[in-house]
Scaffold this active site. Structure first.
Site, PDB file in Angstrom:
ATOM      1  N   LYS A 192       8.706   3.803  16.307  1.00  0.00           N
ATOM      2  CA  LYS A 192       9.033   3.985  17.739  1.00  0.00           C
ATOM      3  C   LYS A 192       8.170   5.043  18.410  1.00  0.00           C
ATOM      4  O   LYS A 192       7.814   4.919  19.575  1.00  0.00           O
ATOM      5  CB  LYS A 192      10.503   4.331  17.937  1.00  0.00           C
ATOM      6  CG  LYS A 192      10.936   5.621  17.286  1.00  0.00           C
ATOM      7  CD  LYS A 192      12.013   5.377  16.308  1.00  0.00           C
ATOM      8  CE  LYS A 192      11.682   6.013  14.993  1.00  0.00           C
ATOM      9  NZ  LYS A 192      12.341   5.401  13.874  1.00  0.00           N
ATOM     10  N   GLY A 215      21.111  13.921   3.481  1.00  0.00           N
ATOM     11  CA  GLY A 215      19.864  13.147   3.577  1.00  0.00           C
ATOM     12  C   GLY A 215      19.683  12.465   4.927  1.00  0.00           C
ATOM     13  O   GLY A 215      18.800  11.631   5.087  1.00  0.00           O
ATOM     14  N   LYS A 220      13.016   5.821  21.788  1.00  0.00           N
ATOM     15  CA  LYS A 220      13.722   4.529  21.752  1.00  0.00           C
ATOM     16  C   LYS A 220      14.123   4.091  23.161  1.00  0.00           C
ATOM     17  O   LYS A 220      14.015   2.912  23.514  1.00  0.00           O
ATOM     18  CB  LYS A 220      14.942   4.637  20.839  1.00  0.00           C
ATOM     19  CG  LYS A 220      14.566   4.871  19.378  1.00  0.00           C
ATOM     20  CD  LYS A 220      15.754   5.314  18.549  1.00  0.00           C
ATOM     21  CE  LYS A 220      15.369   5.563  17.100  1.00  0.00           C
ATOM     22  NZ  LYS A 220      16.409   6.225  16.322  1.00  0.00           N
ATOM     23  N   GLY A 242      18.496   4.031   7.874  1.00  0.00           N
ATOM     24  CA  GLY A 242      18.791   3.713   6.476  1.00  0.00           C
ATOM     25  C   GLY A 242      17.907   2.601   5.968  1.00  0.00           C
ATOM     26  O   GLY A 242      17.349   1.805   6.728  1.00  0.00           O
ATOM     27  N   ALA A 290       0.856  -1.194   0.000  1.00  0.00           N
ATOM     28  CA  ALA A 290       0.000   0.000   0.000  1.00  0.00           C
ATOM     29  C   ALA A 290       0.888   1.239   0.000  1.00  0.00           C
ATOM     30  O   ALA A 290       1.755   1.385   0.871  1.00  0.00           O
ATOM     31  CB  ALA A 290      -0.910  -0.002   1.228  1.00  0.00           C
ATOM     32  N   GLU A 348      16.035  15.445   8.632  1.00  0.00           N
ATOM     33  CA  GLU A 348      14.792  15.880   7.987  1.00  0.00           C
ATOM     34  C   GLU A 348      14.826  17.402   7.844  1.00  0.00           C
ATOM     35  O   GLU A 348      15.603  18.083   8.509  1.00  0.00           O
ATOM     36  CB  GLU A 348      13.590  15.542   8.886  1.00  0.00           C
ATOM     37  CG  GLU A 348      13.547  14.140   9.394  1.00  0.00           C
ATOM     38  CD  GLU A 348      12.751  13.226   8.508  1.00  0.00           C
ATOM     39  OE1 GLU A 348      12.037  13.729   7.622  1.00  0.00           O
ATOM     40  OE2 GLU A 348      12.850  12.006   8.697  1.00  0.00           O
ATOM     41  N   ILE A 389      20.428  -2.882  14.224  1.00  0.00           N
ATOM     42  CA  ILE A 389      21.069  -3.608  15.338  1.00  0.00           C
ATOM     43  C   ILE A 389      20.003  -4.452  16.051  1.00  0.00           C
ATOM     44  O   ILE A 389      18.994  -3.912  16.501  1.00  0.00           O
ATOM     45  CB  ILE A 389      21.694  -2.624  16.367  1.00  0.00           C
ATOM     46  CG1 ILE A 389      22.608  -1.613  15.677  1.00  0.00           C
ATOM     47  CG2 ILE A 389      22.450  -3.392  17.441  1.00  0.00           C
ATOM     48  CD1 ILE A 389      23.105  -0.495  16.603  1.00  0.00           C
ATOM     49  N   GLU A 402      11.522  -4.841  16.184  1.00  0.00           N
ATOM     50  CA  GLU A 402      12.986  -4.793  16.215  1.00  0.00           C
ATOM     51  C   GLU A 402      13.533  -3.529  15.557  1.00  0.00           C
ATOM     52  O   GLU A 402      14.502  -2.929  16.027  1.00  0.00           O
ATOM     53  CB  GLU A 402      13.550  -6.031  15.492  1.00  0.00           C
ATOM     54  CG  GLU A 402      15.048  -6.151  15.516  1.00  0.00           C
ATOM     55  CD  GLU A 402      15.597  -6.299  16.931  1.00  0.00           C
ATOM     56  OE1 GLU A 402      15.415  -7.352  17.531  1.00  0.00           O
ATOM     57  OE2 GLU A 402      16.213  -5.329  17.436  1.00  0.00           O
TER      58      GLU A 402
HETATM   59  N1  HSE Z   1      16.016   9.582  12.526  1.00  0.00           N
HETATM   60  C1  HSE Z   1      16.600   8.479  13.238  1.00  0.00           C
HETATM   61  C2  HSE Z   1      18.073   8.722  13.460  1.00  0.00           C
HETATM   62  C3  HSE Z   1      16.474   7.175  12.509  1.00  0.00           C
HETATM   63  O1  HSE Z   1      18.611   9.718  13.009  1.00  0.00           O
HETATM   64  O2  HSE Z   1      18.685   7.910  14.119  1.00  0.00           O
HETATM   65  C4  HSE Z   1      15.147   6.561  12.670  1.00  0.00           C
HETATM   66  O3  HSE Z   1      14.864   6.336  14.004  1.00  0.00           O
END
Ligand code: HSE
Length: 470
Positions: free
Chosen positions: A145, A227, A245, A342, A83, A230, A176, A169
């Site tokens: 997360k 990149g 996290k 990534g 989707a 954001e 990791i 995960e």
């Molecule tokens: N934007 C997060 C970081 C990756 O820079 O680690 C996704 O959680």
């Protein structure tokens, strides 16, 4: 190879239809079935919601590594629906149009889909889609997360009620496998200390500031050009993503119902390269650290820029890499290091959850104990005393040092090292101190008094020094 797909209502016995055996699955319970090839391999249908960075990495691994996964696990995984509403995310990816839809609910309702993989991120509509999937007794995998940190308890409770599971995960440290390590590999341990570099973007920015002496603003622009950051980098640079996290790690490792409001969060946007330089002179590196400690008085959880000794292994975690240092009482310290973001690193973690779910479906295993549901009350501990770095911009006149140390003494804070650096900054000289272990509230009060005095200029800077051992 997928021979055929069709929907069958749930029955109790295995039904052989031509060469294809339908296996009713109590763990998914509803109308979704699994299919066996004549060779006996189970076909599991995957539906991916969101073909952005992580969705694309997941799709690639599932399709390009299908034979490897089959060889290692005996599982046949088929991506049967995707989707995606943004045509640009689909273009050039060689995806069969027939499996594409713009409607995520259509994917969730599709009876060929056994595992719903939510990779759109954010709170809405991701949360509703996951609820809908669980309601239809589909297994769920997500990398979300923020959603799990805010609504994880509710979603896992729903999963428990419907006999399903949620794999997450990929939500902590990208590729990791730290969630699985805490849940499975280290299951016989109690934990009292977690130290994490959980956000690659801020680690990249701090690494460039450290290596090149550039400002936060310049390093952020570089991160955006590459990149990594954001356009609106708030979540990453202000510590919110790392706190999301950390909350998941604390729930898992400490079995404690921590929420975001229990976590002290400070970001890196006010870090000055001057302090990075002084830290280096003192034998430290500044990192955005996620820290959680459990003691008899409760739990302390925080995300903030802190100094780590240069010879601490976490000090070598640079660029976009992530790491988690966690000490189990039986196993001792473990250090997990790798790519925290990534397309393919995160896709790799998503695939590991898909395989885990598929194994459970194949064996008709019941859902595992819901990882984020924790009973009891959260007990917040007062922040533990640690050494602090303190930089004061002071007039270069006799007696100033003794006035500063007098204020610190008023709050029972003792100094272990002090240097007056020759580098004059806007007419004042930086006085850099390292304290012995000091209570956070006392340090803040002393700082307020110093900043209000006539012999200093502007705001002084304090940074926690984290020893980094369990
Ligand atoms: N934007 C997060 C970081 C990756 O820079 O680690 C996704 O959680």
């Amino acid at each position: 190879m997928i021979l055929a797909w069709f929907s069958v209502d749930c029955v109790r016995a295995n039904v052989v239809i031509f060469n294809i055996i339908w296996v009713p699955n109590k763990s998914i319970g509803g109308k979704s079935g699994q299919f066996l090839t004549p060779g006996g391999a189970v076909m599991i249908g995957i539906g991916i919601i969101g073909l952005g960075t992580v969705g694309t990495g997941t799709y690639r691994i599932l399709t390009e590594r299908a034979a490897l996964i089959r060889q290692k696990t005996g599982l046949d995984l088929g991506v049967v629906r995707i989707a995606e509403i943004n045509p640009r995310n689909v273009k050039g990816k060689n995806i069969d149009r027939a499996i594409l839809t713009r409607d995520a609910m259509e994917l969730i309702r599709d009876e060929r889909v056994n595992i719903v993989v939510e990779l759109i991120g954010g709170m809405k509509p991701a949360g509703d889609l996951i609820k809908a999937a669980l309601g239809l007794k589909k297994q769920v995998v997500t990398a979300n997360k923020a959603l799990l940190a805010e609504k994880g308890e509710e979603l896992f409770a729903l999963a428990k009620r419907t006999g399903c599971d949620i794999g997450f995960e990929a939500s902590v440290c990208g590729g990791i496998p730290v969630i699985r390590a805490i849940r499975d590999g280290l299951v016989g341990n109690r934990f009292t200390y977690i130290l994490g570099i959980l956000n690659g973007t801020s680690n990249y920015i701090l690494s460039r500031m450290t290596d090149e002496g550039i400002s936060f603003g310049e390093a952020l622009k570089n991160a955006q050009k590459e990149g990594y950051a954001e356009k609106d980098p708030t979540f990453d640079v202000e510590g919110i993503d790392a706190a999301h996290k950390l909350s998941l790690l604390v729930r898992l490792a400490f079995s404690s119902p921590v929420t975001m409001k229990n976590i002290t969060v400070h970001g890196i946007s006010s870090i000055d390269p001057v302090d990075i330089g002084f830290a280096r002179d003192l034998g430290y590196k500044i990192k955005l650290l996620a820290i959680a400690k459990r003691s008899a008085s409760g739990i302390e959880a925080r995300v903030e820029p802190a100094m780590l000794a240069l010879n601490h292994p976490m000090s070598s975690v640079n660029g976009v890499f992530n790491a988690v240092y966690i000490a189990g009482d039986r196993v001792g310290p473990n250090l997990f290091y790798g790519r925290g973001a990534g397309s393919e690193p995160t896709g790799s973690a998503v695939v590991s959850d898909i395989v885990d779910m598929a194994k459970k479906l194949k064996s008709n295993a019941v859902a595992s104990v819901p990882g984020l549901v924790v009973s009891g009350k959260y007990r917040e501990a007062k922040s533990s005393p640690v050494p602090y770095y303190l930089r004061v911009m002071a007039k270069d006149t006799p007696g100033v040092l003794s006035k500063i140390s007098g204020i610190l003494a008023n709050y029972k804070i003792s100094i272990s090292a002090v240097t007056q650096q020759g580098r004059k900054l806007s007419g004042h000289v930086p006085i850099v101190m390292v304290t012995h272990d000091a209570p956070e509230d006392g340090l803040k009060k002393a700082k307020r008094d110093i900043d209000n005095s006539a012999f200093t200029k502007g705001q002084s800077v304090h940074i926690r020094i984290e020893e980094g051992n369990a």
